[in-house]
Every structure is written in structure tokens, then in C-alpha cells.
Motif scaffolding. Structure first.
Motif, mmCIF file in Angstrom:
data_model
loop_
_atom_site.group_PDB
_atom_site.id
_atom_site.type_symbol
_atom_site.label_atom_id
_atom_site.label_comp_id
_atom_site.label_asym_id
_atom_site.label_seq_id
_atom_site.Cartn_x
_atom_site.Cartn_y
_atom_site.Cartn_z
ATOM 1 N N MET A 91 86.287 15.403 18.911
ATOM 2 C CA MET A 91 86.327 14.452 17.525
ATOM 3 C C MET A 91 87.701 14.777 16.645
ATOM 4 S SD MET A 91 83.463 14.810 14.791
ATOM 5 C CE MET A 91 83.869 14.653 13.045
ATOM 6 N N SER A 92 88.271 13.650 16.027
ATOM 7 C CA SER A 92 89.475 14.051 15.569
ATOM 8 C C SER A 92 89.278 14.539 14.104
ATOM 9 C CB SER A 92 90.137 12.369 15.416
ATOM 10 O OG SER A 92 90.469 11.681 16.595
ATOM 11 N N TYR A 93 90.332 15.067 13.516
ATOM 12 C CA TYR A 93 90.298 15.571 12.319
ATOM 13 C C TYR A 93 89.875 14.404 11.195
ATOM 14 C CZ TYR A 93 92.289 17.418 7.972
ATOM 15 O OH TYR A 93 92.463 18.045 6.457
ATOM 16 N N PHE A 94 90.615 13.390 11.284
ATOM 17 C CA PHE A 94 90.226 12.186 10.433
ATOM 18 C C PHE A 94 89.944 11.099 11.063
ATOM 19 C CE2 PHE A 94 93.038 10.135 6.740
ATOM 20 C CZ PHE A 94 91.867 9.547 6.111
ATOM 21 N N GLU A 95 88.862 10.460 11.112
ATOM 22 C CA GLU A 95 88.420 9.367 11.938
ATOM 23 C C GLU A 95 88.477 7.989 11.051
ATOM 24 O OE1 GLU A 95 85.366 9.740 14.645
ATOM 25 O OE2 GLU A 95 85.888 11.968 15.249
ATOM 26 N N ALA A 131 97.226 3.569 11.426
ATOM 27 C CA ALA A 131 98.363 4.408 12.095
ATOM 28 C C ALA A 131 98.887 5.533 11.233
ATOM 29 C CB ALA A 131 99.634 3.286 11.808
ATOM 30 N N LEU A 132 98.427 5.420 9.981
ATOM 31 C CA LEU A 132 98.630 6.675 8.879
ATOM 32 C C LEU A 132 97.647 7.574 9.472
ATOM 33 C CD1 LEU A 132 99.209 4.929 5.420
ATOM 34 C CD2 LEU A 132 100.869 6.350 6.729
ATOM 35 N N ILE A 133 96.178 7.400 9.394
ATOM 36 C CA ILE A 133 95.294 8.427 10.095
ATOM 37 C C ILE A 133 95.613 9.050 11.388
ATOM 38 C CG2 ILE A 133 92.942 8.480 10.739
ATOM 39 C CD1 ILE A 133 92.088 6.587 8.672
ATOM 40 N N GLY A 134 96.395 8.331 12.237
ATOM 41 C CA GLY A 134 96.722 8.774 13.630
ATOM 42 C C GLY A 134 97.746 9.875 13.256
ATOM 43 N N MET A 135 98.877 9.570 12.384
ATOM 44 C CA MET A 135 99.784 10.411 12.275
ATOM 45 C C MET A 135 99.402 11.639 11.580
ATOM 46 S SD MET A 135 103.106 8.163 11.166
ATOM 47 C CE MET A 135 102.588 6.437 11.344
ATOM 48 N N VAL A 136 98.315 11.560 10.405
ATOM 49 C CA VAL A 136 97.609 12.785 9.939
ATOM 50 C C VAL A 136 97.057 13.631 11.031
ATOM 51 C CG1 VAL A 136 95.627 13.548 8.212
ATOM 52 C CG2 VAL A 136 97.442 11.616 7.697
ATOM 53 N N ASN A 137 96.278 12.990 11.679
ATOM 54 C CA ASN A 137 95.602 13.694 12.956
ATOM 55 C C ASN A 137 96.847 14.390 13.687
ATOM 56 O OD1 ASN A 137 93.065 13.362 12.584
ATOM 57 N ND2 ASN A 137 93.214 11.156 13.546
ATOM 58 N N GLU A 138 97.773 13.910 14.272
ATOM 59 C CA GLU A 138 98.849 14.420 14.784
ATOM 60 C C GLU A 138 99.546 15.480 14.110
ATOM 61 O OE1 GLU A 138 103.152 12.976 16.868
ATOM 62 O OE2 GLU A 138 102.093 11.580 15.822
ATOM 63 N N LEU A 139 99.747 15.636 12.839
ATOM 64 C CA LEU A 139 100.208 16.713 11.925
ATOM 65 C C LEU A 139 99.353 17.787 12.057
ATOM 66 C CD1 LEU A 139 102.308 17.791 10.059
ATOM 67 C CD2 LEU A 139 101.226 16.738 8.313
ATOM 68 N N HIS A 140 97.857 17.253 11.627
ATOM 69 C CA HIS A 140 96.883 18.575 11.559
ATOM 70 C C HIS A 140 96.863 18.844 13.114
ATOM 71 C CE1 HIS A 140 92.904 20.259 12.044
ATOM 72 N NE2 HIS A 140 93.152 20.333 10.907
#
Length: 144
Positions: free
Chosen positions: A1-5, A23-32
Motif C-alpha cells: 500500500m502506498s503512503y498516499f493513494e 503525478a504529484l501524489i506519485g512524487m510525494v510517494n517517491e519522496l516518502h
């Protein structure tokens, strides 16, 4: 499960804005994820810089749409964007000063901010935009 879905509740029913938000949510997940596994400063700063640039580009696209549609809450919405970018820039400087937890703090800030901003401000703007589009279509139909 992702941090931010992403979920359907976050959709503003505009494909381009929804794609940007995803895309922003994907990058937030990548950063996290990068911060969570302890990646180095250089990796984190690259992700954060890419995220900040994409966020600026997204905000510009939204603001252009708002201007074009004469959105009545444009100034307040733009101010929300400005404050987030200012905070992200502060966090980038903190990361440069070797605050290792700043990437996790940034991911948390962005998850909270994006969720509330999309659900409140962006949906309000999208509703106005949809109403304008519907009104324009009706006007076009009645003039034929």
C-alpha cells in the motif's frame, strides 16, 4: 500500500487536472519512500526539486485556467498555491542543511495539503469550470 493513494474522491472531473494531481501524489510517494529507507541527501534533494518544479508547473496550469474562466476566487486560490510553494522552498533549504527528517516532513505536509486543497479549493474551481462549460454549451445550442 502506498503512503498516499489516489482515489475517486480526489477527482475534480477534469482529466488534465486529475492527471497532474496523480503525478504529484506519485512524487510525494517517491519522496516518502526514499526518505523512509534512508536514501542520501542528493537523492532526496533531486526528488524534492522535481516535485517542487512539477508543483509550480501544475499551479501555473491551474491559474491559467482560472484566469481564462474568470474564476471569482482566483486570488485566494493563488495565495494558497504561493504559501505552499514558499513552505516547500523552506523545506528544501532545511534539507540542504542536513535535516534528514525534512523529507518525511515534506511528504506529510504535501499529503495533507494536496488532499485538503483538492477536496476543497480545486473541486470548487472545477465545479465553477463545469458550470461555465455547461452554460456555454447551452448558449451554443440555443443560438443554432
Amino acid at each position: 500500500m502506498s503512503y498516499f493513494e489516489w482515489n475517486d474522491n480526489l477527482s475534480v472531473q477534469d482529466a488534465l487536472i486529475d492527471q497532474d494531481h496523480q503525478a504529484l501524489i506519485g512524487m510525494v510517494n517517491e519522496l516518502h519512500d526514499a526518505a523512509d529507507v534512508g536514501q542520501d541527501y542528493l537523492s532526496l534533494s533531486k526528488i524534492l526539486a522535481r516535485l517542487a518544479t512539477y508543483t509550480q508547473d501544475h499551479f501555473q496550469r491551474e491559474e491559467d485556467l482560472m484566469r481564462a474562466s474568470a474564476y471569482p476566487d482566483f486570488k485566494a486560490h493563488r495565495e494558497q498555491h504561493r504559501k505552499l510553494l514558499e513552505r516547500v522552498n523552506d523545506l528544501k533549504h532545511e534539507l540542504e542543511n542536513a535535516r534528514t527528517l525534512v523529507a518525511l516532513e515534506t511528504a506529510e505536509l504535501l499529503r495533507f495539503w494536496l488532499t485538503s486543497h483538492i477536496l476543497l479549493s480545486d473541486k470548487q474551481f472545477a465545479d465553477t469550470l463545469h458550470q461555465l462549460n455547461t452554460q456555454t454549451r447551452l448558449e451554443n445550442l440555443s443560438s443554432t
